[in-house]
Design a protein around this motif. Structure first.
Motif, PDB file in Angstrom:
ATOM      1  N   ASN A   1     -10.404   1.911   5.878  1.00  0.00           N
ATOM      2  CA  ASN A   1     -10.547   2.328   4.479  1.00  0.00           C
ATOM      3  C   ASN A   1      -9.187   2.290   3.793  1.00  0.00           C
ATOM      4  N   VAL A   2      -8.417   1.245   4.094  1.00  0.00           N
ATOM      5  CA  VAL A   2      -7.009   1.248   3.708  1.00  0.00           C
ATOM      6  C   VAL A   2      -6.808   1.170   2.207  1.00  0.00           C
ATOM      7  N   TYR A   3      -7.724   0.544   1.482  1.00  0.00           N
ATOM      8  CA  TYR A   3      -7.578   0.442   0.030  1.00  0.00           C
ATOM      9  C   TYR A   3      -8.292   1.568  -0.710  1.00  0.00           C
ATOM     10  N   HIS A   4      -8.971   2.405   0.017  1.00  0.00           N
ATOM     11  CA  HIS A   4      -9.629   3.567  -0.583  1.00  0.00           C
ATOM     12  C   HIS A   4      -9.371   4.794   0.290  1.00  0.00           C
TER      13      HIS A   4
ATOM     14  N   HIS B   1      -7.421  11.537  -0.104  1.00  0.00           N
ATOM     15  CA  HIS B   1      -6.281  12.132  -0.812  1.00  0.00           C
ATOM     16  C   HIS B   1      -5.227  12.662   0.162  1.00  0.00           C
ATOM     17  N   ASN B   2      -5.663  13.273   1.247  1.00  0.00           N
ATOM     18  CA  ASN B   2      -4.705  13.824   2.211  1.00  0.00           C
ATOM     19  C   ASN B   2      -3.850  12.732   2.849  1.00  0.00           C
ATOM     20  N   TRP B   3      -4.449  11.540   3.034  1.00  0.00           N
ATOM     21  CA  TRP B   3      -3.678  10.431   3.599  1.00  0.00           C
ATOM     22  C   TRP B   3      -2.554  10.019   2.645  1.00  0.00           C
TER      23      TRP B   3
ATOM     24  N   GLN C   1     -10.433   8.776  -2.699  1.00  0.00           N
ATOM     25  CA  GLN C   1     -11.683   9.510  -2.594  1.00  0.00           C
ATOM     26  C   GLN C   1     -11.366  10.973  -2.351  1.00  0.00           C
ATOM     27  N   PRO C   2     -11.333  11.791  -3.393  1.00  0.00           N
ATOM     28  CA  PRO C   2     -10.982  13.196  -3.203  1.00  0.00           C
ATOM     29  C   PRO C   2     -12.004  13.899  -2.337  1.00  0.00           C
TER      30      PRO C   2
ATOM     31  N   ILE D   1       0.837  -1.208   0.000  1.00  0.00           N
ATOM     32  CA  ILE D   1       0.000   0.000   0.000  1.00  0.00           C
ATOM     33  C   ILE D   1       0.868   1.253   0.000  1.00  0.00           C
ATOM     34  N   LEU D   2       1.960   1.233   0.759  1.00  0.00           N
ATOM     35  CA  LEU D   2       2.864   2.384   0.781  1.00  0.00           C
ATOM     36  C   LEU D   2       3.473   2.635  -0.592  1.00  0.00           C
ATOM     37  N   LEU D   3       3.908   1.573  -1.250  1.00  0.00           N
ATOM     38  CA  LEU D   3       4.528   1.725  -2.571  1.00  0.00           C
ATOM     39  C   LEU D   3       3.512   2.204  -3.599  1.00  0.00           C
ATOM     40  N   ARG D   4       2.303   1.706  -3.502  1.00  0.00           N
ATOM     41  CA  ARG D   4       1.265   2.156  -4.434  1.00  0.00           C
ATOM     42  C   ARG D   4       0.923   3.620  -4.180  1.00  0.00           C
ATOM     43  N   SER D   5       0.948   4.010  -2.918  1.00  0.00           N
ATOM     44  CA  SER D   5       0.670   5.412  -2.596  1.00  0.00           C
ATOM     45  C   SER D   5       1.752   6.325  -3.144  1.00  0.00           C
TER      46      SER D   5
END
Length: 571
Positions: free
Chosen positions: A438-441, A444-446, A546-547, A243-247
């Motif tokens: 909501n870790v996979y969605h 935006h600020n996260w 989710q913006p 998840i970090l790498l995708r972010s």
């Protein structure tokens, strides 16, 4: 009549379109079925990159380029002055018989049974001390020359390791090396058993119980693993790393090399990471069975069937033992009518279902431990040469050398500007707690917060934070400032001192003139130290965000399904 004729023509046109669509889908299905039937890791990997080579022929410099603020560092461990020499006559060699895992052997932190140099026993070997006083800086540089130059793997290991790197680069894409750090001893030492489930929790707790008996651990057996995780004491799970790498913006097509001979939990804990990054490979993906067997060399055959089943127990004995076992997560017995296969009685599954005492290591277990040293050596070579390195666990505070810390120190010495992430696991745990449901969605600020933290971990801020933690434990995990120099064109860095008042960062000398004129690396303005706000618009976000608003200047986030059309975003 004319109206009916028009209806017939429309119906015929629709029929033709449907038939054409059917032919197209049959064609796609035919080719897809062939790929599925003939699937192999390497074949699928080649086909994967052949299909996208035109789309991603130029790597994104914001993800793969050098870290600009660290480009002024150059490796320089040469002697810079005179230092005492041995009084006794010496042949210049040290013979040491050592033991331990790869980390201990690579760091020469193992117990020295036989050392043929009194001078060497007096300094780094008699009493392990990471940070030496300033007047012993030459001995620190000697450590670097030993660790990064003199200490070499066997030629055949080096040859195969570099061949693995060449095969990774042959796909024409940069690659990232990732070491999970999920080792049973480490998890037991820090009390991270509850991060796993069922029998794996049992195995970790058994090892922790052993450590308590031996005086290695001075805590209770049962401990809140979730609190330890929030404190940064436990490794990041592979799912969290994915998840970090995708972010950060890494594409699902990214090549990730999985390093480490042991990943506790096996393939089950890697499933989420492999779902996010299908091109997850390891040594078995890059080497043939013959290559891996040849590097082990000739071995004495072991008995074909060393397993001896325990004596049979009566039904009454089994029921009584089950009642006394309590709420322990033991594996369920096979259903009635099915035989108990031999593999269910061997290894950890066998002993943990029958007894509370782990058996002594068998000849096969000891041989596998020796094999793991070879696999770790290969993974070490690949990790040092990788375009990017991400540690799942390092600098755990135990004082033991670990694989990731050694790799990070080696990369810092050879090419300080190489992209090496240094995440603060405590901060990462806080970030995941913010979006656990909501870790996979994530919002935006996260995502921006993740990018900001990992961006800083690449540059001076992350390096200085790690220096305070890593250098006191193991010098070669942070061989600065003694073993490096800075180009004169660089700005003077801020000096950082450890708890004992000694400089752990920022005290590098100016590089000599011959290095400036012959080996100076120009500062590349295109290579930034991390991900800028506009990166997602260039590379594409890999999380379905989710913006919070429709601001025109908001990062243009792209859905994961838009990037990887072969995968279902709901998988």
């Amino acid at each position: 009549m004319l109206f009916k004729s028009k209806i017939k023509w429309v119906a015929l046109f629709v029929l033709i379109l449907s038939f054409a669509s059917l032919l197209r889908h049959i064609s796609i299905a035919r080719f897809s079925s062939v790929d599925l039937v003939q699937y192999s890791a390497l074949t699928a990997f080649h086909n994967d990159f052949d299909s996208i080579s035109g789309r991603q022929s130029v790597p994104n410099k914001k993800l793969w380029g050098p870290v600009k603020t660290l480009q002024s560092f150059q490796p320089y461990a040469n002697p810079r002055g005179n230092y005492p020499v041995p009084n006794e006559q010496s042949n210049g060699f040290i013979y040491a018989k050592i033991f331990g895992g790869f980390g201990k052997i690579r760091s020469t932190a193992s117990k020295c049974y036989s050392c043929h140099s009194r001078h060497s026993r007096k300094y780094s070997l008699k009493r392990h001390q990471s940070i030496l006083p300033p007047n012993m800086a030459e001995f620190q540089r000697l450590r670097c020359r030993v660790a990064f130059h003199a200490l070499q793997f066997r030629p055949e290991i080096q040859m195969l390791g570099h061949k693995m790197v060449e095969r990774l680069r042959a796909w024409g894409q940069p690659f990232l090396a990732y070491h999970p750090g999920l080792v049973r001893e480490t998890l037991a030492y820090h009390g991270c058993a509850e991060l796993f489930q069922d029998v794996h929790t049992e195995l970790i707790q058994y090892r922790r119980k052993q450590m308590i008996k031996k005086g290695i651990v001075h805590e209770e057996l049962s401990i809140d693993s979730h609190l330890r995780r929030e404190n940064g004491s436990c490794p990041l799970m592979p799912e969290e790393v994915g998840i970090l790498l995708r972010s950060m913006g890494f594409s699902p097509k990214t090549i990730i090399y999985l390093a480490g001979s042991e990943t506790f939990g096996g393939q089950r804990v890697l499933v989420p990471l492999r779902a996010m990054f299908p091109n997850l490979v390891d040594r078995t993906s890059l080497c043939s069975n013959k290559e891996l067997a040849d590097i082990l060399g000739p071995e004495t055959p072991l008995p074909q069937n060393p397993f001896h089943p325990p004596p049979a127990k009566s039904e009454e004995q089994l029921k009584e033992e089950w009642k006394k076992a309590g709420p322990r997560p033991r594996p369920l017995p096979p259903p009635p009518g099915r035989p108990i296969y031999q593999h269910e009685k061997e290894g950890w599954y066998g002993w943990i279902t029958e007894t509370d005492i782990e058996p002594d290591l068998s000849a096969l277990d000891l041989r596998m431990q020796a094999h793991r040293l070879i696999w770790d050596a290969l993974d070490y070579i690949v990790s040092v040469e990788a375009d990017t390195f991400f540690p799942g666990f390092n600098n755990d505070g135990s004082g033991w050398p670990d694989f990731s810390s050694l790799v990070m120190g080696h990369r810092l010495y050879e090419v300080a500007s190489s992209r090496t992430y240094r995440p603060d696991r405590k901060v990462v745990a806080q970030l995941f707690n913010m979006t656990r449901d909501n870790v996979y969605h994530p919002k935006h600020n996260w995502t921006l917060s993740v990018q900001e933290h990992l961006k800083k971990s690449l540059s001076e801020e992350g390096l200085t934070r790690q220096s305070v933690v890593s250098k006191p434990a193991l010098f070669i995990s942070h061989p600065l400032p003694e073993c490096s120099c800075r180009m004169s064109s660089a700005d003077a860095p801020v000096h950082v001192k450890g708890n004992d008042g000694r400089t752990v960062y920022g005290g590098e000398e100016e590089c000599p003139k011959w290095m400036k004129h012959g080996q100076e690396v120009p500062l590349d303005s295109a290579g930034e130290e991390g991900v800028e706000d506009n990166e997602l618009s260039q590379y594409g976000s890999t999380l379905d965000e989710q913006p919070e608003s429709n601001d025109s200047d908001r990062t243009n986030a792209t859905l994961y399904s838009d990037q990887d059309e072969e995968m279902d975003p709901n998988d």
